[in-house]
Design an enzyme around this catalytic site. Structure first.
Site, PDB file in Angstrom:
ATOM      1  N   LYS A  15       0.848  -1.204   0.000  1.00 51.29           N
ATOM      2  CA  LYS A  15       0.000   0.000   0.000  1.00 51.29           C
ATOM      3  C   LYS A  15       0.875   1.242   0.000  1.00 51.29           C
ATOM      4  O   LYS A  15       2.062   1.184   0.379  1.00 51.29           O
ATOM      5  CB  LYS A  15      -0.920   0.005   1.225  1.00 51.29           C
ATOM      6  CG  LYS A  15      -0.203  -0.052   2.584  1.00 51.29           C
ATOM      7  CD  LYS A  15       0.216   1.274   3.169  1.00 51.29           C
ATOM      8  CE  LYS A  15       0.985   1.162   4.464  1.00 51.29           C
ATOM      9  NZ  LYS A  15       1.618   2.365   4.946  1.00 51.29           N
ATOM     10  N   PRO A 105       9.516  -4.588  -0.311  1.00 52.65           N
ATOM     11  CA  PRO A 105      10.665  -4.312   0.562  1.00 52.65           C
ATOM     12  C   PRO A 105      10.260  -4.336   2.037  1.00 52.65           C
ATOM     13  O   PRO A 105       9.179  -3.862   2.393  1.00 52.65           O
ATOM     14  CB  PRO A 105      11.096  -2.901   0.156  1.00 52.65           C
ATOM     15  CG  PRO A 105      10.589  -2.719  -1.224  1.00 52.65           C
ATOM     16  CD  PRO A 105       9.330  -3.548  -1.332  1.00 52.65           C
ATOM     17  N   GLY A 109       7.466   0.930   4.796  1.00 57.91           N
ATOM     18  CA  GLY A 109       6.312   1.840   4.801  1.00 57.91           C
ATOM     19  C   GLY A 109       5.273   1.469   3.754  1.00 57.91           C
ATOM     20  O   GLY A 109       4.337   2.221   3.511  1.00 57.91           O
ATOM     21  N   GLY A 112       4.356  -4.339   4.009  1.00 60.93           N
ATOM     22  CA  GLY A 112       4.658  -5.724   3.615  1.00 60.93           C
ATOM     23  C   GLY A 112       4.213  -6.794   4.602  1.00 60.93           C
ATOM     24  O   GLY A 112       3.390  -7.652   4.275  1.00 60.93           O
ATOM     25  N   GLY A 113       4.733  -6.747   5.854  1.00 66.89           N
ATOM     26  CA  GLY A 113       4.389  -7.763   6.855  1.00 66.89           C
ATOM     27  C   GLY A 113       2.901  -7.719   7.178  1.00 66.89           C
ATOM     28  O   GLY A 113       2.247  -8.760   7.345  1.00 66.89           O
ATOM     29  N   SER A 114       2.340  -6.503   7.217  1.00 67.13           N
ATOM     30  CA  SER A 114       0.912  -6.352   7.515  1.00 67.13           C
ATOM     31  C   SER A 114       0.076  -6.891   6.359  1.00 67.13           C
ATOM     32  O   SER A 114      -0.993  -7.465   6.584  1.00 67.13           O
ATOM     33  CB  SER A 114       0.559  -4.875   7.716  1.00 67.13           C
ATOM     34  OG  SER A 114       1.334  -4.325   8.738  1.00 67.13           O
ATOM     35  N   ASP A 147      -1.647  -1.130  10.448  1.00 69.36           N
ATOM     36  CA  ASP A 147      -1.998  -1.137   9.020  1.00 69.36           C
ATOM     37  C   ASP A 147      -2.921  -2.296   8.658  1.00 69.36           C
ATOM     38  O   ASP A 147      -3.465  -2.344   7.554  1.00 69.36           O
ATOM     39  CB  ASP A 147      -0.723  -1.303   8.165  1.00 69.36           C
ATOM     40  CG  ASP A 147       0.069  -0.019   8.073  1.00 69.36           C
ATOM     41  OD1 ASP A 147      -0.536   1.059   8.216  1.00 69.36           O
ATOM     42  OD2 ASP A 147       1.286  -0.101   7.844  1.00 69.36           O
TER      43      ASP A 147
END
Ligand code: C5P
Length: 302
Positions: A15, A105, A109, A112-114, A147
Site C-alpha cells: 500500500k 521491501p 512503509g 509488507g508484513g501487515s 496497518d
C-alpha cells in the site's frame, strides 16, 4: 510426512499512503491518524495449505532484492501468530501451512508484513469456513498492527484512530469505475523504525478534513496533477531529517520528472506520481541503478 493440498492462493498487496495526518498523541502512547491508503499492484504471494492436527507451519522465499536478513523472527511470526490467534478466537481444530513469497521491501512503509498478515486473515476465514464478516476480521487484525485493518478491508480506504477505524474511500459502484493511477515506488534500502519516527515527531498537528474529500474527488476525476498537489504526509519532515537517504530518494524521483513525490507511511519508501505507465518507465530510466524502484499502479478495488 503429511500430504498438503494447495488450497488458497492470495495476493498480499503493498500500500501507499496518499495522505497521512497525525492528529495527536493518545493516552495509550499511540497517535491518532487520518490517512488515505491505497493498495498497489506490487504484491507478495501467500498460499495456504490445509494441515492436519492443528499444526501451523511457515516457509518464506524472497526475490533477490529483499534483504532477507531483515526477516527477523517477529516479521516471520506475524503470519504464524495470526493463525494461532485465529485458532484460539474462533475455536478451530484445523491447521495450516503458510507459504509466503516476498516482493515488497521489508520495513519500507508499504505494509509488507501487515499485507501478508491481512492475506492470512482473509484466507483462513475461507480455508477454515469461519464465515466471519470483514468488520470482525478487521477488528481482529487491529490488535496485531495498525496497518492490518486497512489491508484486511482492501481497496482504497480512509483510516482513523490508530488505524482501527476503516471506511472505504469510494462507494462500491464508484470504486469499480475508478481509473488506476501510475506511480514509481522507490526504496533506498535503509530501515525506518515506525516507533522511533513517531517518538521524534514534533510537527504541528494537522487537522484538515477537506484533504480526504479533495483527494477522493481528484482520484475519481483521474486528475493526476491535482492528486499530486494534495499529497501530504505529516511524518515526512521527521523521516527526511532522521534518514537523509530517504530525502535523497525523494529528490531523485522529483528530478526524474514526477509531478508529486511523497513518503509512504513512516518510510523508508517514497513514491512519485506519473501520468501513465510509459511516463513511469521514462522516470525509471532516469533513476540510478542502485536505487530499488518499480513502476506500479494503484488498485482502487482488490
Ligand atoms: O502498530 P504498529 O506495530 O505498526 O506500530 C509500531 C509503533 O509505531 C507503535 O508501537 C507506536 O510506537 C508507533 N505508532 C504510533 N501511532 C500509530 C501507529 C504506530 O505511535 N497510529
Amino acid at each position: 510426512m503429511t500430504s498438503c493440498i494447495p488450497e488458497i492462493e492470495l495476493k498480499a498487496h503493498a500500500k501507499v499512503n496518499l495522505t497521512l495526518e497525525v492528529l495527536g498523541r493518545r493516552p495509550d502512547g499511540y497517535h491518532n491518524l487520518r490517512s488515505v491508503i491505497v493498495p498497489i499492484s506490487l504484491a507478495d504471494s501467500v498460499t495456504l495449505h490445509r494441515a492436519p492436527g492443528g499444526e501451523i507451519g511457515l516457509a518464506v522465499s524472497t526475490e533477490s532484492w529483499i534483504k532477507a536478513e531483515r526477516l527477523g523472527p517477529g516479521a516471520l511470526n506475524l503470519a504464524v501468530r495470526v493463525a494461532c490467534l485465529m485458532q484460539q478466537r474462533y475455536s478451530v481444530r484445523q491447521g495450516v501451512f503458510i507459504r509466503i513469497h516476498k516482493r515488497i521491501p521489508i520495513g519500507g512503509g508499504m505494509g509488507g508484513g501487515s499485507a501478508d498478515a491481512a492475506a492470512v486473515i482473509r484466507g483462513l476465514n475461507k480455508l477454515w469456513n469461519l464465515n466471519q464478516s470483514l468488520a470482525e476480521l478487521s477488528s481482529f487484525g487491529a490488535d496485531l498492527g495498525s496497518d492490518i485493518p486497512a489491508l484486511v478491508t482492501g481497496g482504497a480506504v480512509v483510516i482513523e484512530g490508530r488505524g482501527e477505524c476503516v471506511t472505504p474511500l469510494f462507494a462500491p459502484e464508484v470504486a469499480s469505475a475508478v481509473e488506476p493511477i501510475w506511480l514509481v515506488v522507490a526504496n533506498p534500502g535503509v530501515m525506518c523504525s515506525t516507533a522511533q519516527i513517531f517518538a521524534k515527531w514534533r510537527a504541528d498537528l494537522t487537522n484538515a478534513p477537506e484533504m480526504v474529500n479533495n483527494i477522493r474527488l481528484h482520484i475519481q476525476r483521474a486528475d493526476v496533477r491535482a492528486v499530486a498537489d494534495t499529497l501530504y504526509n505529516g511524518l515526512e519532515q521527521t523521516v527526511f531529517s532522521a534518514c537523509p537517504e530517504v530525502a535523497k530518494a525523494a529528490a531523485l524521483l522529483r528530478n526524474a520528472g514526477c509531478p508529486g513525490v511523497l513518503l509512504s507511511g513512516s518510510g523508508a519508501s517514497v513514491f512519485g506520481l506519473v501520468r501513465s505507465e510509459a511516463h513511469g518507465e521514462m522516470v525509471s530510466r532516469k533513476l540510478p541503478a542502485g536505487l530499488w524502484h518499480r513502476v506500479v499502479r494503484t488498485c482502487p478495488v482488490v
